[in-house]
Motif scaffolding. Structure first.
Motif, PDB file in Angstrom:
ATOM      1  N   SER A 207       0.831  -1.202   0.000  1.00  0.00           N
ATOM      2  CA  SER A 207       0.000   0.000   0.000  1.00  0.00           C
ATOM      3  C   SER A 207       0.867   1.255   0.000  1.00  0.00           C
ATOM      4  N   LEU A 208       1.934   1.239   0.791  1.00  0.00           N
ATOM      5  CA  LEU A 208       2.844   2.382   0.815  1.00  0.00           C
ATOM      6  C   LEU A 208       3.595   2.510  -0.515  1.00  0.00           C
ATOM      7  N   GLN A 209       3.928   1.384  -1.126  1.00  0.00           N
ATOM      8  CA  GLN A 209       4.504   1.409  -2.478  1.00  0.00           C
ATOM      9  C   GLN A 209       3.550   2.103  -3.445  1.00  0.00           C
ATOM     10  N   ASN A 210       2.308   1.679  -3.424  1.00  0.00           N
ATOM     11  CA  ASN A 210       1.317   2.237  -4.347  1.00  0.00           C
ATOM     12  C   ASN A 210       1.142   3.733  -4.160  1.00  0.00           C
ATOM     13  N   PHE A 211       1.066   4.175  -2.899  1.00  0.00           N
ATOM     14  CA  PHE A 211       0.937   5.615  -2.631  1.00  0.00           C
ATOM     15  C   PHE A 211       2.154   6.361  -3.179  1.00  0.00           C
ATOM     16  N   ALA A 212       3.340   5.828  -2.901  1.00  0.00           N
ATOM     17  CA  ALA A 212       4.567   6.485  -3.376  1.00  0.00           C
ATOM     18  C   ALA A 212       4.585   6.536  -4.908  1.00  0.00           C
ATOM     19  N   PHE A 213       4.165   5.440  -5.547  1.00  0.00           N
ATOM     20  CA  PHE A 213       4.163   5.364  -7.007  1.00  0.00           C
ATOM     21  C   PHE A 213       3.179   6.372  -7.602  1.00  0.00           C
ATOM     22  N   CYS A 214       1.986   6.455  -7.013  1.00  0.00           N
ATOM     23  CA  CYS A 214       0.980   7.411  -7.501  1.00  0.00           C
ATOM     24  C   CYS A 214       1.480   8.846  -7.366  1.00  0.00           C
ATOM     25  N   TYR A 215       2.018   9.177  -6.200  1.00  0.00           N
ATOM     26  CA  TYR A 215       2.491  10.546  -5.969  1.00  0.00           C
ATOM     27  C   TYR A 215       3.701  10.869  -6.852  1.00  0.00           C
ATOM     28  N   LEU A 216       4.551   9.865  -7.098  1.00  0.00           N
ATOM     29  CA  LEU A 216       5.707  10.078  -7.971  1.00  0.00           C
ATOM     30  C   LEU A 216       5.247  10.394  -9.386  1.00  0.00           C
ATOM     31  N   ASN A 217       4.230   9.680  -9.878  1.00  0.00           N
ATOM     32  CA  ASN A 217       3.706   9.939 -11.209  1.00  0.00           C
ATOM     33  C   ASN A 217       2.957  11.266 -11.284  1.00  0.00           C
ATOM     34  N   GLN A 219       4.090  13.754  -9.687  1.00  0.00           N
ATOM     35  CA  GLN A 219       5.184  14.689  -9.394  1.00  0.00           C
ATOM     36  C   GLN A 219       4.967  15.441  -8.085  1.00  0.00           C
ATOM     37  N   GLU A 220       4.260  14.800  -7.169  1.00  0.00           N
ATOM     38  CA  GLU A 220       4.137  15.311  -5.797  1.00  0.00           C
ATOM     39  C   GLU A 220       5.215  14.606  -4.981  1.00  0.00           C
TER      40      GLU A 220
END
Length: 581
Positions: A207-217, A219-220
């Motif tokens: 879940s933390l991976q997914n959040f990080a991946f979404c925010y990275l895409n 650009q947050e």
């Protein structure tokens, strides 16, 4: 960066290890159902043994007319072959159970198909099956299947679709795993001996991976970094004994941090983290990560004005993509742009053409994927400009060689040869086209059964009738597509001798055993190609294997001998006709 998705569903459904790897068919038939499934897991990557076990289990299900047991048999078969064949077995799972309200099936069939289509780089079919998985799992209240489907859909949506929608899906996924019912579903669906708390931590880490991946895409970057830090902290409490290992997550968080440093302008830190990540891999072949390491390292060196090092690592990234047939992601598009600019500065027209072609090729892939997820993004592509630039390069290259006599004479000879080849090709295509139309009208002619007085003198009419009845069952059940079938084994199965069987096939079918089997396989191929849209997506090699031929060349020659056209031509024309209708 490629998101590595946790995959524990099939593992949780497996049982205990009960027996060593040495066994006979008789021993297999003597095992209980759960012992067979556990043995299937124990033999691991030994696909030959796994197939024997799965078929014993499947045959047992057929005899008992147990739908779920048959689905489990097909489900196991769908895990051990090439993607095209696995998809066919998964289709069997779905066909058997599609009208059932079962917590596992047909959802597991959609899961397998989604994973296999992903291997084939068929993004649309991959996503459609994960959507069906999610809808079916939601209907039957299977929370672990819902989470698996969302993990994949979040990943694809983040790359190819609306990134805010992907973040909303991740929030929905996170709410599911925070619910007490989810932890209970893990306990119910897992095998004994699992550390449920550790398994649950694994879901939280994803879940933390997914959040990080979404925010990275999106650009947050600060929010992406916040979730990475949370993940690194949670990882301290994780053992990973029954799930993805700790290195899986630690390497992922390090890779994401490398990207964030680059986007924040800390290029030296990005280079250091790429070096650390490479050491942490310890020889593990993760193509997506290796591409990313060299890609961001090359970009970072360019930002630091070290162009020689920059090109060195960008070329390595390009060679990894080419060698492994890896599909780059939209943010990696600049890899080819940088290499194209480099060869422009060096006035290397050949290399410029190479990377213009690569840009055009990846743009076509991007357009197809965006068309499915978000058509509005297609306007961002510059393919027409790339094509125009390519034409200019080709024109300049032609002018450069225009005064070379050898080149001129070679061109004339090649032109004449091309015309001759074109004429031959045209005539052959016209012939094939006529044969195709005739084949579509008449289909495969049925085998004629002729009476023969001679056979009655040698074999009794009762034996003939019994064997012919068994041959009818053999044909109707499509057992001839097995590559293991031979005259001796079939005679043994029929309870007769190979001489009688061969004689009856010669007299009644008017062909020898090999011709008989091959014609059945060819008729099967023709029927499947005509009626099954999934079958038409297979390669010729995969079609040959599915129909019982061990080599594509043998299949193609046999197909041509019977029908007068090659299977590739038939498939091409059939697809064109289906699209028009």
């Amino acid at each position: 960066m490629r998101l590595l998705i946790i995959s524990v569903i099939l593992f949780m459904l497996s049982g205990h290890v009960v027996i060593g790897q040495g066994f006979t068919d008789q021993q297999l038939r003597g095992l209980e159902d759960e012992e067979l499934l556990s043995l299937f897991n124990e033999v691991g990557a030994d696909s030959i043994r796994q197939e024997r076990i799965a078929r014993v289990y499947l045959d047992r299900g057929r005899k008992q007319k147990d739908t779920i047991k048959m689905a489990r048999g097909y489900d196991r078969l769908a895990r051990i072959f090439h993607p095209e064949k696995n998809i066919r077995f998964a289709d069997s799972v779905i066909a058997l159970t599609k009208d059932m309200d079962h917590i596992t099936y047909p959802a597991l069939g959609y899961m397998i198909k989604g994973c296999e289509f992903n291997i084939l780089n068929d993004l649309e079919s991959t996503s459609e099956n994960f959507i069906l998985l999610y809808e079916t799992a939601k209907k039957n209240n299977n929370l672990t299947h819902q989470v698996f489907a969302l993990d994949n859909l979040i990943y694809f949506k983040s790359i190819w679709g609306n990134k805010k929608d992907a973040l909303d899906m991740q929030k929905q996924r996170h709410d599911i795993i925070l619910n007490q019912d989810f932890l209970e579903s893990i306990v119910l669906s897992s095998r004994e001996g699992i550390d449920y708390d550790d398994l649950y931590i694994g879901y939280q880490l994803v879940s933390l991976q997914n959040f990080a991946f979404c925010y990275l895409n999106l650009q947050e970057l600060d929010l992406a970094k916040l979730n990475i830090d949370k993940g690194v902290e949670l990882l301290k409490t994780y053992n990973g004994e029954f799930n993805n290992p700790r290195s899986f997550f630690s390497n992922w968080f390090l890779e994401a941090s490398m990207e964030i440093d680059y986007y924040k302008g800390d290029y030296e830190s990005s280079i250091k983290k790429s070096d650390s990540l490479f050491k942490e891999l310890k020889g593990e072949e993760k193509v997506s990560t290796l591409v990313n390491i060299n890609f961001f390292k090359g970009l970072s060196y360019k930002k630091l004005n070290n162009y020689s090092m920059s090109m060195q690592y960008l070329k390595i990234a390009d060679s990894l993509v080419e060698k492994n047939n890896y599909t780059i992601h939209p943010y990696q598009h600049v890899l080819y742009e940088n290499l194209l600019d480099y060869y422009k500065q060096n006035n290397n027209i050949g290399k410029q053409l190479k990377y213009l072609n690569k840009l055009i090729q990846v743009d076509s892939i991007f357009i197809r994927n965006y068309q499915y997820f978000d058509p509005n993004l297609i306007k961002n592509f510059e393919t027409p400009g790339l094509l125009a630039e390519k034409e200019i390069l080709i024109s300049n290259l032609t002018k450069k060689n225009h005064n070379t006599n050898l080149f001129g004479w070679t061109s004339v000879v090649l032109f004449i040869l091309s015309l001759s080849g074109l004429f031959y090709y045209f005539k052959r295509q016209q012939l094939f086209k006529k044969r195709f139309e005739l084949l579509m009208e008449q289909g495969s002619k049925p085998v004629m059964v002729l009476d023969n007085v001679e056979k009655k003198n040698e074999i009794s009419s009762e034996v003939i009738k019994e064997i012919l009845d068994q041959l009818d069952v053999f044909e109707q059940s499509d057992e001839y597509i097995s590559q293991d079938i031979n005259l001796h084994e079939l005679a043994k199965l029929f309870g007769t001798n190979s001489r009688y069987l061969s004689r009856i096939i010669n007299l009644e079918k008017e062909k020898n055993f090999s011709q008989y089997i091959n014609e059945l396989r060819l008729d099967y191929a023709l029927k499947e190609l005509s009626e099954n849209p999934v079958f038409r997506k297979y390669t010729i090699k995969a079609i040959a294997n599915e129909c019982g031929f061990n080599r594509a060349e043998v299949f193609s020659k046999a197909f041509y001998k019977k029908f007068g056209i090659y299977p590739s031509f038939y498939l091409k024309k059939l697809e064109a006709r289906k699209q028009k209708s």
